[in-house]
Design an enzyme around this catalytic site. Structure first.
Site, PDB file in Angstrom:
ATOM      1  N   HIS A  16       0.836  -1.213   0.000  1.00  0.00           N
ATOM      2  CA  HIS A  16       0.000   0.000   0.000  1.00  0.00           C
ATOM      3  C   HIS A  16       0.867   1.258   0.000  1.00  0.00           C
ATOM      4  O   HIS A  16       0.589   2.215  -0.721  1.00  0.00           O
ATOM      5  CB  HIS A  16      -0.888   0.046   1.255  1.00  0.00           C
ATOM      6  CG  HIS A  16      -1.909  -1.047   1.356  1.00  0.00           C
ATOM      7  ND1 HIS A  16      -2.037  -1.838   2.479  1.00  0.00           N
ATOM      8  CD2 HIS A  16      -2.863  -1.461   0.496  1.00  0.00           C
ATOM      9  CE1 HIS A  16      -3.021  -2.696   2.298  1.00  0.00           C
ATOM     10  NE2 HIS A  16      -3.540  -2.502   1.099  1.00  0.00           N
ATOM     11  N   LYS A  40     -16.745  -6.971   6.848  1.00  0.00           N
ATOM     12  CA  LYS A  40     -15.524  -7.790   6.862  1.00  0.00           C
ATOM     13  C   LYS A  40     -14.982  -8.116   8.258  1.00  0.00           C
ATOM     14  O   LYS A  40     -14.048  -8.897   8.363  1.00  0.00           O
ATOM     15  CB  LYS A  40     -14.431  -7.088   6.052  1.00  0.00           C
ATOM     16  CG  LYS A  40     -14.434  -7.456   4.560  1.00  0.00           C
ATOM     17  CD  LYS A  40     -13.136  -6.971   3.932  1.00  0.00           C
ATOM     18  CE  LYS A  40     -13.052  -7.235   2.445  1.00  0.00           C
ATOM     19  NZ  LYS A  40     -11.865  -6.594   1.854  1.00  0.00           N
ATOM     20  N   ARG A  89      -1.860  -6.036  -8.495  1.00  0.00           N
ATOM     21  CA  ARG A  89      -0.721  -6.901  -8.177  1.00  0.00           C
ATOM     22  C   ARG A  89      -0.503  -7.957  -9.246  1.00  0.00           C
ATOM     23  O   ARG A  89       0.593  -8.212  -9.690  1.00  0.00           O
ATOM     24  CB  ARG A  89      -0.950  -7.603  -6.829  1.00  0.00           C
ATOM     25  CG  ARG A  89      -0.766  -6.707  -5.641  1.00  0.00           C
ATOM     26  CD  ARG A  89      -1.305  -7.342  -4.409  1.00  0.00           C
ATOM     27  NE  ARG A  89      -2.717  -7.665  -4.569  1.00  0.00           N
ATOM     28  CZ  ARG A  89      -3.515  -8.033  -3.589  1.00  0.00           C
ATOM     29  NH1 ARG A  89      -3.038  -8.173  -2.378  1.00  0.00           N
ATOM     30  NH2 ARG A  89      -4.783  -8.276  -3.809  1.00  0.00           N
ATOM     31  N   SER A 127      -2.927  -7.668   2.961  1.00  0.00           N
ATOM     32  CA  SER A 127      -3.191  -7.558   4.406  1.00  0.00           C
ATOM     33  C   SER A 127      -3.603  -8.923   4.960  1.00  0.00           C
ATOM     34  O   SER A 127      -3.247  -9.287   6.083  1.00  0.00           O
ATOM     35  CB  SER A 127      -4.302  -6.550   4.659  1.00  0.00           C
ATOM     36  OG  SER A 127      -3.941  -5.298   4.164  1.00  0.00           O
TER      37      SER A 127
HETATM   38  O1  PNS Z   1      -8.684  -2.802   0.305  1.00  0.00           O
HETATM   39  P1  PNS Z   1      -9.900  -3.360  -0.382  1.00  0.00           P
HETATM   40  O2  PNS Z   1     -10.764  -4.088   0.617  1.00  0.00           O
HETATM   41  O3  PNS Z   1      -9.568  -4.177  -1.589  1.00  0.00           O
HETATM   42  O4  PNS Z   1     -10.737  -2.063  -0.892  1.00  0.00           O
HETATM   43  C1  PNS Z   1     -11.998  -2.223  -1.494  1.00  0.00           C
HETATM   44  C2  PNS Z   1     -12.743  -0.897  -1.625  1.00  0.00           C
HETATM   45  C3  PNS Z   1     -12.768  -0.140  -0.304  1.00  0.00           C
HETATM   46  C4  PNS Z   1     -12.058  -0.027  -2.658  1.00  0.00           C
HETATM   47  C5  PNS Z   1     -14.189  -1.219  -2.113  1.00  0.00           C
HETATM   48  O5  PNS Z   1     -14.713  -2.238  -1.331  1.00  0.00           O
HETATM   49  C6  PNS Z   1     -15.133  -0.024  -2.074  1.00  0.00           C
HETATM   50  O6  PNS Z   1     -14.974   0.926  -2.801  1.00  0.00           O
HETATM   51  N1  PNS Z   1     -16.135  -0.090  -1.175  1.00  0.00           N
HETATM   52  C7  PNS Z   1     -17.098   0.957  -0.987  1.00  0.00           C
HETATM   53  C8  PNS Z   1     -18.461   0.504  -1.480  1.00  0.00           C
HETATM   54  C9  PNS Z   1     -18.621   0.723  -2.963  1.00  0.00           C
HETATM   55  O7  PNS Z   1     -18.505   1.821  -3.463  1.00  0.00           O
HETATM   56  N2  PNS Z   1     -18.890  -0.367  -3.697  1.00  0.00           N
HETATM   57  C10 PNS Z   1     -19.138  -0.320  -5.113  1.00  0.00           C
HETATM   58  C11 PNS Z   1     -17.877  -0.474  -5.917  1.00  0.00           C
HETATM   59  S1  PNS Z   1     -18.088  -1.856  -6.953  1.00  0.00           S
END
Ligand code: PNS
Length: 162
Positions: A16, A40, A89, A127
């Site tokens: 990150h 989560k 990645r 993570s």
């Molecule tokens: O670190 P992560 O868990 O891979 O991040 C995922 C994240 C936070 C980018 C994603 O889950 C997100 O944007 N969540 C907010 C809800 C949302 O907007 N969902 C629609 C996108 S498809």
């Protein structure tokens, strides 16, 4: 350009930080958006995750850490951000990431997603893997900053006690 780098950051890793340092050079202002993720059940609370990121990203003077909940596009709009940054990645990330980017673009046409390929040395890192290694007593010092390593160990110790 104001960009958002969103994620769960549970906890923040060197992978990150690599994306943060590289995108902070591209954007005028980078907002690290930390998702309050109820589904989560994270290891660290939202406040703990925000604080850790603030501490390990202190050297970047155009980086701000902001928690969010709900839709990423709403957060992007509220921050008046033009771009969402995500790290890629491996090919396995691609399917989920493209789905997310396209959905976000459908929801809000003005929100663009910019992908940075994670530096090769961190391409295996997540993570989840860090937590897994730490759970079984493995050394995570190559994966996370020292401050984060200590916090993870404290959490593991707390969990062992309950
Ligand atoms: O670190 P992560 O868990 O891979 O991040 C995922 C994240 C936070 C980018 C994603 O889950 C997100 O944007 N969540 C907010 C809800 C949302 O907007 N969902 C629609 C996108 S498809």
């Amino acid at each position: 350009m104001r960009a958002i780098y969103p994620g769960s950051f549970d906890p923040i890793t060197f992978g990150h930080l690599d994306i943060i340092s590289r995108s902070a050079k591209i954007a005028d202002e980078l907002i690290v958006g930390v998702l309050k993720n109820n589904s989560k059940s994270p290891l660290f609370s939202l406040e703990e995750r925000v604080k850790m990121i603030e501490e390990v990203s202190r050297e970047f003077n155009n980086v701000k850490v902001v928690p969010f909940e709900g839709l990423l596009v709403d957060f992007a709009k509220s921050m008046q951000a033009d771009v969402v940054v995500r790290g890629l990645r491996a090919i396995t990330d691609f399917e989920y990431e493209i789905q997310m980017a396209q959905t976000n673009h459908k929801l809000a046409e003005q929100v663009e997603t910019m992908f940075l390929t994670t530096s090769l040395e961190y391409s295996y890192l997540s993570s989840t893997i860090v937590k897994e290694v730490a759970t079984f007593g493995g050394d995570i010092s190559q994966f996370v900053p020292e401050l984060v390593r200590q916090k993870v160990l404290e959490k593991m110790e707390e969990r062992r006690r309950v």
